[in-house]
Write an enzyme that holds these catalytic residues in place. Structure first.
Site, PDB file in Angstrom:
ATOM      1  N   GLU A  46       8.505 -28.316 -17.207  1.00 20.65           N
ATOM      2  CA  GLU A  46       8.440 -29.520 -17.621  1.00 20.65           C
ATOM      3  C   GLU A  46       8.906 -29.679 -19.120  1.00 20.65           C
ATOM      4  O   GLU A  46       9.359 -30.628 -19.696  1.00 20.65           O
ATOM      5  CB  GLU A  46       7.222 -30.295 -17.280  1.00 20.65           C
ATOM      6  CG  GLU A  46       6.061 -29.587 -17.622  1.00 20.65           C
ATOM      7  CD  GLU A  46       5.688 -28.459 -16.450  1.00 20.65           C
ATOM      8  OE1 GLU A  46       6.406 -27.480 -16.425  1.00 20.65           O
ATOM      9  OE2 GLU A  46       4.506 -28.591 -15.815  1.00 20.65           O
ATOM     10  N   CYS A  79       0.796 -27.798 -20.313  1.00 25.36           N
ATOM     11  CA  CYS A  79       1.940 -28.667 -19.987  1.00 25.36           C
ATOM     12  C   CYS A  79       1.318 -29.974 -19.917  1.00 25.36           C
ATOM     13  O   CYS A  79       1.960 -30.957 -20.351  1.00 25.36           O
ATOM     14  CB  CYS A  79       2.644 -28.241 -18.822  1.00 25.36           C
ATOM     15  SG  CYS A  79       3.527 -26.653 -18.943  1.00 25.36           S
ATOM     16  N   ALA A 156      12.765  10.156  11.019  1.00 23.91           N
ATOM     17  CA  ALA A 156      13.354  11.616  10.293  1.00 23.91           C
ATOM     18  C   ALA A 156      13.549  12.383  11.447  1.00 23.91           C
ATOM     19  O   ALA A 156      13.099  12.371  12.566  1.00 23.91           O
ATOM     20  CB  ALA A 156      12.227  11.958   9.229  1.00 23.91           C
ATOM     21  N   GLU A 261       8.468   1.570   0.933  1.00 24.77           N
ATOM     22  CA  GLU A 261       9.516   2.579   1.686  1.00 24.77           C
ATOM     23  C   GLU A 261       9.104   3.363   2.158  1.00 24.77           C
ATOM     24  O   GLU A 261       9.567   4.619   2.210  1.00 24.77           O
ATOM     25  CB  GLU A 261      10.537   2.540   0.500  1.00 24.77           C
ATOM     26  CG  GLU A 261      11.602   1.303   0.260  1.00 24.77           C
ATOM     27  CD  GLU A 261      12.792   1.802  -0.184  1.00 24.77           C
ATOM     28  OE1 GLU A 261      13.589   2.627   0.752  1.00 24.77           O
ATOM     29  OE2 GLU A 261      13.275   1.112  -0.986  1.00 24.77           O
ATOM     30  N   GLY A 263       6.125   6.594   2.971  1.00 22.43           N
ATOM     31  CA  GLY A 263       6.648   7.051   4.379  1.00 22.43           C
ATOM     32  C   GLY A 263       5.510   6.241   5.762  1.00 22.43           C
ATOM     33  O   GLY A 263       4.881   5.302   5.284  1.00 22.43           O
ATOM     34  N   ALA A 269      -1.010   3.014   7.309  1.00 20.76           N
ATOM     35  CA  ALA A 269      -2.313   2.591   6.683  1.00 20.76           C
ATOM     36  C   ALA A 269      -2.376   1.240   6.151  1.00 20.76           C
ATOM     37  O   ALA A 269      -3.230   0.648   6.392  1.00 20.76           O
ATOM     38  CB  ALA A 269      -2.630   3.570   5.479  1.00 20.76           C
TER      39      ALA A 269
HETATM   40  N1  LIG Z   1      13.047   6.462   7.639  1.00 21.74           N
HETATM   41  C1  LIG Z   1      12.311   5.827   6.537  1.00 21.74           C
HETATM   42  O1  LIG Z   1      12.561   4.643   6.380  1.00 21.74           O
HETATM   43  C2  LIG Z   1      11.750   6.658   5.822  1.00 21.74           C
HETATM   44  C3  LIG Z   1      11.077   6.382   4.546  1.00 21.74           C
HETATM   45  C4  LIG Z   1       9.905   7.225   3.983  1.00 21.74           C
HETATM   46  C5  LIG Z   1       9.945   8.457   4.462  1.00 21.74           C
HETATM   47  N2  LIG Z   1      10.800   8.980   5.496  1.00 21.74           N
HETATM   48  C6  LIG Z   1      10.254  10.217   6.073  1.00 21.74           C
HETATM   49  O2  LIG Z   1       8.858  10.303   6.237  1.00 21.74           O
HETATM   50  C7  LIG Z   1       8.518  11.705   5.800  1.00 21.74           C
HETATM   51  C8  LIG Z   1       7.316  11.496   5.041  1.00 21.74           C
HETATM   52  O3  LIG Z   1       6.204  11.141   5.752  1.00 21.74           O
HETATM   53  P1  LIG Z   1       4.744  10.839   5.147  1.00 21.74           P
HETATM   54  O4  LIG Z   1       4.107  10.208   6.220  1.00 21.74           O
HETATM   55  O5  LIG Z   1       4.250  12.186   4.763  1.00 21.74           O
HETATM   56  O6  LIG Z   1       5.120  10.134   3.648  1.00 21.74           O
HETATM   57  P2  LIG Z   1       4.126   8.937   2.938  1.00 21.74           P
HETATM   58  O7  LIG Z   1       3.517   7.910   3.714  1.00 21.74           O
HETATM   59  O8  LIG Z   1       5.088   8.595   1.851  1.00 21.74           O
HETATM   60  O9  LIG Z   1       3.016   9.906   2.210  1.00 21.74           O
HETATM   61  C9  LIG Z   1       1.776  10.161   2.911  1.00 21.74           C
HETATM   62  C10 LIG Z   1       0.757  10.519   1.622  1.00 21.74           C
HETATM   63  O10 LIG Z   1       0.321   9.453   1.254  1.00 21.74           O
HETATM   64  C11 LIG Z   1      -0.853   9.844   0.434  1.00 21.74           C
HETATM   65  N3  LIG Z   1      -1.568   8.666   0.705  1.00 21.74           N
HETATM   66  C12 LIG Z   1      -2.026   7.484  -0.095  1.00 21.74           C
HETATM   67  N4  LIG Z   1      -2.562   6.684   0.251  1.00 21.74           N
HETATM   68  C13 LIG Z   1      -3.138   6.961   1.535  1.00 21.74           C
HETATM   69  C14 LIG Z   1      -3.552   6.209   2.747  1.00 21.74           C
HETATM   70  N5  LIG Z   1      -4.342   5.146   2.487  1.00 21.74           N
HETATM   71  N6  LIG Z   1      -3.631   6.922   4.021  1.00 21.74           N
HETATM   72  C15 LIG Z   1      -2.980   8.039   3.971  1.00 21.74           C
HETATM   73  N7  LIG Z   1      -2.385   8.551   2.968  1.00 21.74           N
HETATM   74  C16 LIG Z   1      -2.286   8.271   1.960  1.00 21.74           C
HETATM   75  C17 LIG Z   1      -1.353  10.882   1.074  1.00 21.74           C
HETATM   76  O11 LIG Z   1      -0.946  12.047   0.092  1.00 21.74           O
HETATM   77  P3  LIG Z   1      -2.135  12.956  -0.837  1.00 21.74           P
HETATM   78  O12 LIG Z   1      -2.227  13.868   0.049  1.00 21.74           O
HETATM   79  O13 LIG Z   1      -0.943  13.364  -1.959  1.00 21.74           O
HETATM   80  O14 LIG Z   1      -3.060  11.961  -1.236  1.00 21.74           O
HETATM   81  C18 LIG Z   1      -0.460  11.003   2.250  1.00 21.74           C
HETATM   82  O15 LIG Z   1      -0.144  12.435   2.718  1.00 21.74           O
HETATM   83  C19 LIG Z   1       9.789  12.381   5.266  1.00 21.74           C
HETATM   84  O16 LIG Z   1      10.230  13.133   6.366  1.00 21.74           O
HETATM   85  C20 LIG Z   1      10.682  11.233   5.061  1.00 21.74           C
HETATM   86  O17 LIG Z   1      12.047  11.503   4.962  1.00 21.74           O
HETATM   87  C21 LIG Z   1      11.592   8.195   6.199  1.00 21.74           C
END
Ligand SMILES: NC(=O)c1ccc[n+]([C@@H]2O[C@H](COP(=O)([O-])OP(=O)(O)OC[C@H]3O[C@@H](n4cnc5c(N)ncnc54)[C@H](OP(=O)(O)O)[C@@H]3O)[C@@H](O)[C@H]2O)c1
Length: 358
Positions: A46, A79, A156, A261, A263, A269
């Site tokens: 405004e 405002c 994956a 994004e 994983g 979660a």
């Molecule tokens: N296709 C797709 O769109 C896509 C996208 C992304 C990834 N990916 C694939 O997914 C795989 C990785 O999967 P991921 O599940 O390990 O990855 P992620 O979800 O990125 O990471 C998991 C980690 O996040 C941390 N974390 C933080 N907050 C959390 C919570 N509230 N609950 C649980 N964990 C939490 C923990 O690590 P800490 O132990 O360090 O605390 C946990 O081990 C790879 O193979 C990747 O290529 C695919």
């Protein structure tokens, strides 16, 4: 008001501000000026519009604004006061400002004798500002979760590789979505497996103008040579697993929307906690099989507990399919209610930005 909403859409999509438009009308209904908010720290819509009019013409004029005029001195003055000082006789707006420290502009104008009309095209304005309104009302950013999966729901291959499940058109769409959110968030698992840069890039790999703040969640350290450390916005790391606290910390730093994004662990979660507002699922016509599913445990023990979604759109992107969906409102509100009453601890260390605070 329809024109006001068009003007509001000219404002920047990302940033710590509401997108607002305004039209100033003469007492006979002629358009005197148009304005919109161009980002945090710049004049509100405004005031932007009024600055384009000879002050003598503002006496007795009508201001049409898509959001209630603010009553707050922040980076700019209130405002409501600017409208009063200009001598505007009538203010028409769409939706009340939900901000605890900024609302009250309408009451202030009414108390000073200005005619105030509210609720005009309120549904459209509410839909237009939904991300910003949610972040102000709930104290956490809007959360969009994205994943790419095979037709059989795998994110994956068995060795953890996922580059690339989908084709170029789907990946370009993802980059545009990154640029349309304030922050991009992944867990440490994705950083360690994929070494993503978390930048928003164009067809030729060039950086887009809007870059989301990169956020990595989890306790494991991000390697010193990780690509995300080269991000132009600087890396934010959030230790701990308290999702509500992490989102609250980001909101406290002006983040209104987050693009998650992955994983699968972090996405699941967030879904289990009722903290997801929209899903973008890119499905490729490939089969991968095996254990690497796009989501893991959501706390759904029986089919009656399944998470219901409404599909907003399905779009073909080259050979792939994008499904855009949202949680069904009633179930989502129930989960959010549970979330608010779960009294989450605030045990994380808060955001640490490797360059500066976000
Ligand atoms: N296709 C797709 O769109 C896509 C996208 C992304 C990834 N990916 C694939 O997914 C795989 C990785 O999967 P991921 O599940 O390990 O990855 P992620 O979800 O990125 O990471 C998991 C980690 O996040 C941390 N974390 C933080 N907050 C959390 C919570 N509230 N609950 C649980 N964990 C939490 C923990 O690590 P800490 O132990 O360090 O605390 C946990 O081990 C790879 O193979 C990747 O290529 C695919």
């Amino acid at each position: 008001m329809r024109r006001g909403l068009e003007l509001a859409a000219l404002g920047p999509v990302v940033g710590d501000h509401a997108r607002v438009g305004a039209v100033i009308l003469s007492p006979t209904g002629d358009v005197l000026a148009e304005g919109w908010h161009k980002g945090a720290g710049t004049p509100h819509a405004e005031v932007d519009a009024m600055a384009k009019v000879d002050p003598s013409l503002l006496r007795g004029a009508t201001a049409v604004v898509t959001l209630e005029p603010c009553n707050h001195t922040g980076r700019t003055g209130p405002c409501a006061v600017a409208l009063l000082e200009a001598g505007v006789a009538r203010v028409v707006y769409a939706i009340d400002d939900p901000g605890a420290d900024v609302h009250g502009g309408a009451d202030r104008l009414r108390a000073a004798g200005v005619e105030v009309v509210s609720g005009v095209l309120a549904d459209q304005a509410e839909a237009f500002l939904e991300r910003w309104l949610l972040s102000v009302r709930l104290g956490r950013p809007w959360v969009t979760v994205k994943w790419a999966s095979s037709l059989d729901g795998r994110a994956a291959a068995a060795d953890g590789t996922s580059k690339w499940i989908t084709g170029a058109a789907a990946r370009q769409h993802v980059h545009e979505q990154r640029a349309a959110h304030d922050a991009i968030l992944v867990g440490t698992g994705t950083v360690l497996a994929d070494d993503p840069s978390l930048t928003a890039r164009g067809d030729a790999g060039e950086l887009l103008a809007d870059q989301p703040l990169p956020v990595v969640l989890g306790d494991r350290p991000v390697p010193a040579d990780a690509a995300v450390r080269q991000h132009p916005r600087g890396l934010v790391t959030l230790s701990g697993h308290d999702l509500a606290a992490a989102l609250g910390a980001l909101r406290g730093h002006g983040v209104h929307s987050v693009f998650v994004e992955g994983g699968p662990t972090v996405a699941s979660a967030l879904i289990a906690a009722g903290l997801v507002d929209e899903y973008l699922v890119y499905i490729a016509p490939v089969l991968i099989g095996g254990p690497r599913v796009a989501l893991d445990d959501l706390g759904v023990g029986s089919i009656s507990g399944r998470r219901r979604l409404d599909v907003l759109s399905t779009t073909s992107l080259g050979p792939d399919l994008l499904v855009r969906a949202r949680p069904q409102r009633a179930q989502h509100q129930h989960l959010q209610h549970d979330q608010q009453h779960a009294a989450p601890g605030h045990g994380d260390d808060g955001p640490t930005n490797d360059r500066s605070t976000p």
